[in-house]
Design a protein around this motif. Structure first.
Motif, PDB file in Angstrom:
ATOM      1  N   GLU A  90       0.812  -1.223   0.000  1.00 38.96           N
ATOM      2  CA  GLU A  90       0.000   0.000   0.000  1.00 38.96           C
ATOM      3  C   GLU A  90       0.845   1.273   0.000  1.00 38.96           C
ATOM      4  O   GLU A  90       0.318   2.372  -0.189  1.00 38.96           O
ATOM      5  N   HIS A  91       2.149   1.148   0.182  1.00 43.93           N
ATOM      6  CA  HIS A  91       3.031   2.323   0.240  1.00 43.93           C
ATOM      7  C   HIS A  91       3.843   2.542  -1.037  1.00 43.93           C
ATOM      8  O   HIS A  91       4.688   3.429  -1.084  1.00 43.93           O
ATOM      9  N   VAL A  92       3.573   1.750  -2.071  1.00 51.36           N
ATOM     10  CA  VAL A  92       4.331   1.863  -3.318  1.00 51.36           C
ATOM     11  C   VAL A  92       4.233   3.275  -3.885  1.00 51.36           C
ATOM     12  O   VAL A  92       5.239   3.876  -4.278  1.00 51.36           O
ATOM     13  N   GLN A  93       3.034   3.834  -3.940  1.00 52.62           N
ATOM     14  CA  GLN A  93       2.860   5.183  -4.494  1.00 52.62           C
ATOM     15  C   GLN A  93       3.635   6.210  -3.670  1.00 52.62           C
ATOM     16  O   GLN A  93       4.291   7.095  -4.223  1.00 52.62           O
ATOM     17  N   LEU A  94       3.594   6.097  -2.364  1.00 56.28           N
ATOM     18  CA  LEU A  94       4.292   7.042  -1.494  1.00 56.28           C
ATOM     19  C   LEU A  94       5.800   7.017  -1.729  1.00 56.28           C
ATOM     20  O   LEU A  94       6.426   8.063  -1.910  1.00 56.28           O
TER      21      LEU A  94
END
Length: 115
Positions: free
Chosen positions: A59-63
């Motif tokens: 869930e943190h790939v974009q960040l």
């Protein structure tokens, strides 16, 4: 978005502690390090409290992508033209001092040498 009321960087993100901002958007705050190791030394800090890189998930790939793409833009905007270094310290053996994920972006002459 999670927040830790005892976290130094959460307090900076919330505006409770002043910082010299270099950039801000809905995901991150970038500010100048108060103890720089290079002529230009900024920290890119997620607004969401994540203690360290080892806690990241899919869930943190974009960040993380956002932080990685922002680093060279910030360096260009701050006049760094001959390269820069990015560092994310993780955990005690990785040299992490503040337990809120952050990326150091350092530019200028030999930014990794502290003398």
């Amino acid at each position: 978005m999670s927040h830790d009321p005892d976290c130094l960087f959460c307090k900076i993100v919330a505006g409770q502690i002043p910082s010299r901002k270099a950039y801000e958007d809905e995901l991150v705050l970038a500010f100048h390090d108060i103890h720089p190791w290079a002529p230009v030394h900024v920290l890119i800090v997620p607004k969401q409290h994540i203690a360290m890189m080892s806690e990241l998930g899919d869930e943190h790939v974009q960040l993380l992508g956002h932080m990685s793409v922002l680093a060279p833009k910030l360096m260009r905007d701050l006049g760094v033209t001959n390269g820069f270094r990015t560092v994310i310290n993780t955990g005690p053996d990785g040299g992490q001092e503040v337990y809120h994920l952050h990326m150091h972006v350092m530019g200028g002459p030999r930014p990794w040498l502290k003398g």
